[in-house]
Scaffold this motif. Structure first.
Motif, PDB file in Angstrom:
ATOM      1  N   SER A  76       0.828  -1.198   0.000  1.00  0.00           N
ATOM      2  CA  SER A  76       0.000   0.000   0.000  1.00  0.00           C
ATOM      3  C   SER A  76       0.866   1.254   0.000  1.00  0.00           C
ATOM      4  CB  SER A  76      -0.936   0.005   1.211  1.00  0.00           C
ATOM      5  OG  SER A  76      -1.861   1.071   1.131  1.00  0.00           O
ATOM      6  N   TYR A  77       1.970   1.180   0.745  1.00  0.00           N
ATOM      7  CA  TYR A  77       2.940   2.293   0.710  1.00  0.00           C
ATOM      8  C   TYR A  77       3.488   2.452  -0.702  1.00  0.00           C
ATOM      9  CZ  TYR A  77       7.336   4.803   1.307  1.00  0.00           C
ATOM     10  OH  TYR A  77       8.371   5.696   1.163  1.00  0.00           O
ATOM     11  N   GLN A  78       3.834   1.338  -1.328  1.00  0.00           N
ATOM     12  CA  GLN A  78       4.338   1.372  -2.698  1.00  0.00           C
ATOM     13  C   GLN A  78       3.276   1.887  -3.665  1.00  0.00           C
ATOM     14  OE1 GLN A  78       7.527   1.294  -2.062  1.00  0.00           O
ATOM     15  NE2 GLN A  78       8.059  -0.221  -3.629  1.00  0.00           N
ATOM     16  N   ALA A  79       2.021   1.547  -3.385  1.00  0.00           N
ATOM     17  CA  ALA A  79       0.917   1.999  -4.234  1.00  0.00           C
ATOM     18  C   ALA A  79       0.739   3.511  -4.140  1.00  0.00           C
ATOM     19  CB  ALA A  79      -0.368   1.288  -3.839  1.00  0.00           C
ATOM     20  N   GLN A  80       0.898   4.055  -2.955  1.00  0.00           N
ATOM     21  CA  GLN A  80       0.822   5.510  -2.795  1.00  0.00           C
ATOM     22  C   GLN A  80       1.911   6.197  -3.614  1.00  0.00           C
ATOM     23  OE1 GLN A  80       1.078   6.041   1.437  1.00  0.00           O
ATOM     24  NE2 GLN A  80      -0.889   5.039   1.817  1.00  0.00           N
ATOM     25  N   LYS A  81       3.070   5.607  -3.552  1.00  0.00           N
ATOM     26  CA  LYS A  81       4.208   6.119  -4.329  1.00  0.00           C
ATOM     27  C   LYS A  81       3.913   6.051  -5.830  1.00  0.00           C
ATOM     28  CE  LYS A  81       9.198   5.044  -4.653  1.00  0.00           C
ATOM     29  NZ  LYS A  81      10.250   4.143  -4.097  1.00  0.00           N
ATOM     30  N   LEU A  82       3.344   4.932  -6.262  1.00  0.00           N
ATOM     31  CA  LEU A  82       3.008   4.738  -7.669  1.00  0.00           C
ATOM     32  C   LEU A  82       1.937   5.716  -8.121  1.00  0.00           C
ATOM     33  CD1 LEU A  82       3.160   3.161 -10.338  1.00  0.00           C
ATOM     34  CD2 LEU A  82       1.547   1.508  -9.360  1.00  0.00           C
ATOM     35  N   PHE A  83       0.897   5.877  -7.309  1.00  0.00           N
ATOM     36  CA  PHE A  83      -0.203   6.772  -7.678  1.00  0.00           C
ATOM     37  C   PHE A  83       0.305   8.200  -7.839  1.00  0.00           C
ATOM     38  CE2 PHE A  83      -3.607   9.738  -6.619  1.00  0.00           C
ATOM     39  CZ  PHE A  83      -4.591   9.354  -7.503  1.00  0.00           C
ATOM     40  N   GLN A  84       1.113   8.658  -6.902  1.00  0.00           N
ATOM     41  CA  GLN A  84       1.635  10.027  -6.974  1.00  0.00           C
ATOM     42  C   GLN A  84       2.498  10.224  -8.212  1.00  0.00           C
ATOM     43  OE1 GLN A  84       3.613  10.498  -3.202  1.00  0.00           O
ATOM     44  NE2 GLN A  84       1.707  10.424  -2.034  1.00  0.00           N
ATOM     45  N   LEU A  85       3.308   9.208  -8.525  1.00  0.00           N
ATOM     46  CA  LEU A  85       4.155   9.276  -9.718  1.00  0.00           C
ATOM     47  C   LEU A  85       3.315   9.368 -10.985  1.00  0.00           C
ATOM     48  CD1 LEU A  85       6.893   8.964 -11.224  1.00  0.00           C
ATOM     49  CD2 LEU A  85       6.583   6.485 -11.016  1.00  0.00           C
ATOM     50  N   LEU A  86       2.333   8.487 -11.112  1.00  0.00           N
ATOM     51  CA  LEU A  86       1.487   8.471 -12.302  1.00  0.00           C
ATOM     52  C   LEU A  86       0.681   9.767 -12.424  1.00  0.00           C
ATOM     53  CD1 LEU A  86       0.236   4.781 -12.085  1.00  0.00           C
ATOM     54  CD2 LEU A  86       1.772   5.708 -13.818  1.00  0.00           C
ATOM     55  N   ASP A  87       0.194  10.262 -11.298  1.00  0.00           N
ATOM     56  CA  ASP A  87      -0.586  11.497 -11.306  1.00  0.00           C
ATOM     57  C   ASP A  87       0.265  12.659 -11.811  1.00  0.00           C
ATOM     58  OD1 ASP A  87      -3.290  11.943 -10.786  1.00  0.00           O
ATOM     59  OD2 ASP A  87      -2.870  13.040  -8.936  1.00  0.00           O
ATOM     60  N   GLU A  88       1.480  12.728 -11.310  1.00  0.00           N
ATOM     61  CA  GLU A  88       2.404  13.795 -11.709  1.00  0.00           C
ATOM     62  C   GLU A  88       2.749  13.702 -13.191  1.00  0.00           C
ATOM     63  OE1 GLU A  88       7.175  14.085 -11.380  1.00  0.00           O
ATOM     64  OE2 GLU A  88       6.134  13.644  -9.501  1.00  0.00           O
ATOM     65  N   LYS A  89       3.048  12.499 -13.653  1.00  0.00           N
ATOM     66  CA  LYS A  89       3.444  12.320 -15.050  1.00  0.00           C
ATOM     67  C   LYS A  89       2.269  12.528 -16.005  1.00  0.00           C
ATOM     68  CE  LYS A  89       7.829  11.236 -14.593  1.00  0.00           C
ATOM     69  NZ  LYS A  89       8.913  12.005 -15.248  1.00  0.00           N
ATOM     70  N   PHE A  90       1.077  12.096 -15.590  1.00  0.00           N
ATOM     71  CA  PHE A  90      -0.098  12.270 -16.447  1.00  0.00           C
ATOM     72  C   PHE A  90      -0.383  13.755 -16.664  1.00  0.00           C
ATOM     73  CE2 PHE A  90      -4.745  12.699 -16.987  1.00  0.00           C
ATOM     74  CZ  PHE A  90      -4.922  11.910 -18.106  1.00  0.00           C
ATOM     75  N   LYS A  91      -0.249  14.532 -15.605  1.00  0.00           N
ATOM     76  CA  LYS A  91      -0.517  15.972 -15.714  1.00  0.00           C
ATOM     77  C   LYS A  91       0.494  16.654 -16.628  1.00  0.00           C
ATOM     78  CE  LYS A  91      -2.757  16.278 -11.204  1.00  0.00           C
ATOM     79  NZ  LYS A  91      -2.614  16.659  -9.770  1.00  0.00           N
TER      80      LYS A  91
END
Length: 560
Positions: free
Chosen positions: A68-83
């Motif tokens: 779940s910690y890794q998932a938070q990291k992944l979500f933030q990364l994808l959100d940043e890159k998508f924007k």
């Protein structure tokens, strides 16, 4: 024992007189969690109370899942890159060695584990390797994820210790060994409860995200093989809901990727969902014997000597009985004006119903209104396969429709394609983003494609990933890169080694490792031997000088 005699606060909290109050508090916590930006685009068909009631009496905080910690990291990364319309691109790895090398690449931020690779290289408890038919034990890929995730943690601990011991003497190694893992969950391997168990395994083993495809259990094939069978749209929605429900029970934020293989599919397992009806194919010959009936008669006559008769008969039956969608059947059997009227009335009906599909029954009724004196013949049961599967018109429109339906229940959408086509990718993205502007997309940079045969220049190949990232394909992966590189590099070495012996090994391995600064050159250090020595010194109070693995003349890696 009464409530007042319980010895722990936890037990007292769950006495019957407190249960309703606790339920209310926990429901509020779940609702607040769901209201965070992490889940802003996620739709659920169940309530927070449903989640809390099924969690059990242990507080969810008692189980802290690292994924779940890794998932938070992944979500933030994808959100940043998508924007920023830039990619998160990666290579599929097949073992801890490849993972450790991938980790040293600063601009590769995630790792990927392929079901195809697991199926062909290390099928779990059965020790059977096979093509990608999803017929291996369902813990196979989760177990490989665990193997890689534990290796990630080992290398991270090793590096963390080394950084602290440097004390500013040298530039710190900035390698991030804890890159989030995205893994292949195939089609979920079963019904709702099996999907939940698979999702649970992945979260327990360390996967930050998984992808689920809309293929049939038992009919699953690699997305680049023919003969794959997809499931009704509603079946795959249930899989996505089951996955999210399981993770909500666990209190984790892992990412679910909805993949559709409907663009290339030729079969569907059932006609139960009206949203699929416009793509199911039938025949228009009125007195044709169903293939399944003809097959039964042929099987009675078939022997080992003439077993080819079934294959020949099947080929002949489908050659003589052209299959088509209901719209195509209408076009064949009505006049031009009647067909135009049919399409106009269809569009009006869908607009009235506020949906983009009609059931077969509705389409037949409209055809009757468009041509009152004609009967449109259409039978989708006659061409069904021996397993009962229906003929299906796989196309981009079907993939778009399914992806739009999957979007509210998933974190990302994956379109499986036949070729690396930028125009196709952009068309898909534009349609999805009309309805879901924040939908993050996934692209398989598949080694099944002959990239050199599709007109790409060296420059356009180099820019491909960044080009389609502008359309919203934020996650891109070469799913089987690890398999191909493993085979190619070892083949090159073995081919030369048989002729030139250790010269081949030195020239093709050690010299190149040194030039490329590959940390496998000193494989003992790479494995973490210095870290384990440090642990031993702590346990033995610093008196392990004579048993140190990296000291003395026997430590051969000091030669490098």
């Amino acid at each position: 024992m009464g409530c007042g005699n319980r010895s722990t606060k936890l037990a007292r909290n769950f006495c019957s007189k407190n249960l309703q109050q606790i339920l209310k508090q926990e429901v509020q916590k779940v609702n607040e969690w769901w209201a965070t930006p992490r889940f802003r685009n996620i739709q659920r068909t169940y309530t927070a109370e449903d989640v809390v009631k099924h969690r059990g009496s242990l507080p969810v905080q008692a189980s802290q899942y690292l994924s779940s910690y890794q998932a938070q990291k992944l979500f933030q990364l994808l959100d940043e890159k998508f924007k920023s319309k830039s990619p998160v691109h990666t290579l599929g790895v097949i073992d801890p060695v490849q993972m450790s090398q991938l980790a040293r690449c600063k601009d590769i931020r995630v790792a990927y584990v392929s079901g195809w690779a697991c199926s062909s290289t290390l099928v779990g408890s059965t020790n059977e390797v096979s093509p990608d038919f999803g017929d291996y034990p369902y813990d196979t890929v989760p177990n490989q994820v665990e193997r890689i995730f534990k290796a990630q943690q080992m290398h991270d601990r090793k590096l963390h210790l080394a950084r602290l011991q440097q004390k500013g003497k040298a530039a710190a190694d900035e390698t991030d060994y804890l890159k989030p893992i995205i893994a292949d969950a195939d089609m979920g391997h079963g019904g709702v409860t099996t999907v939940m168990k698979v999702a649970k395994l992945f979260a327990e083993k360390g996967a930050a995200g998984i992808h689920l495809e809309d293929q049939l259990v038992g009919g699953k094939k690699c997305g680049h093989l023919s003969g794959a069978v997809i499931v009704p749209t509603s079946t795959h929605v249930s899989r996505l809901i089951a996955t999210r429900f399981q993770w909500d029970l666990m209190g984790t934020e892992n990412l679910a990727i909805a993949r559709t293989d409907s663009c290339n599919a030729g079969l569907i397992s059932s006609s139960t969902d009206p949203r699929d009806h416009q793509y199911i194919k039938g025949v228009i010959k009125p007195y044709t014997t169903a293939w399944s009936e003809q097959l039964v008669d042929l099987e009675r006559e078939s022997t080992v000597a003439n077993r080819h008769i079934l294959g020949d008969a099947e080929t002949e039956w489908y050659a003589q009985n052209e299959t088509m969608t209901f719209d195509e059947a209408v076009e064949r059997q009505l006049s031009g004006n009647e067909y135009q009227a049919y399409h106009r009335m269809k569009a009006e009906r869908m607009q009235q119903q506020k949906r983009n599909y009609l059931s077969l029954l509705e389409m037949k009724a409209i055809a009757s209104m468009a041509a009152p004196n004609k009967e449109v013949i259409f039978d989708w049961d006659k061409p069904r396969t021996m397993e009962g599967h229906y003929m299906y018109h796989g196309c981009m429109e079907a993939a778009i429709q399914r992806s739009q339906i999957f979007a509210p229940y998933s974190d990302m959408l994956w379109l499986e394609t036949k070729i690396p086509d930028q125009l196709q990718a952009r068309s898909f993205a534009d349609r999805i983003h009309e309805q879901y502007p924040e939908a993050k997309l996934v692209y398989n940079l598949s080694p099944s494609f002959n990239w050199s045969a599709h007109g790409y220049t060296p420059d356009s190949l180099q820019s491909f990933i960044w080009d389609i990232a502008r359309y919203g394909f934020v996650l891109q992966l070469v799913s089987l890169a690890g398999v191909h590189v493993d085979g190619l590099s070892f083949w090159q070495l073995a081919k030369k080694f048989q002729e030139t012996g250790m010269r081949a090994y030195v020239d093709q391995v050690q010299k190149i490792e040194k030039v490329e600064n590959c940390d496998l050159l000193t494989h003992q250090k790479w494995s973490g031997v210095e870290y384990v020595d440090s642990l031993t010194k702590v346990v033995q109070n610093g008196s392990s000088a004579h048993t140190s693995s990296t000291g003395g003349d026997s430590f051969t890696e000091s030669q490098f």
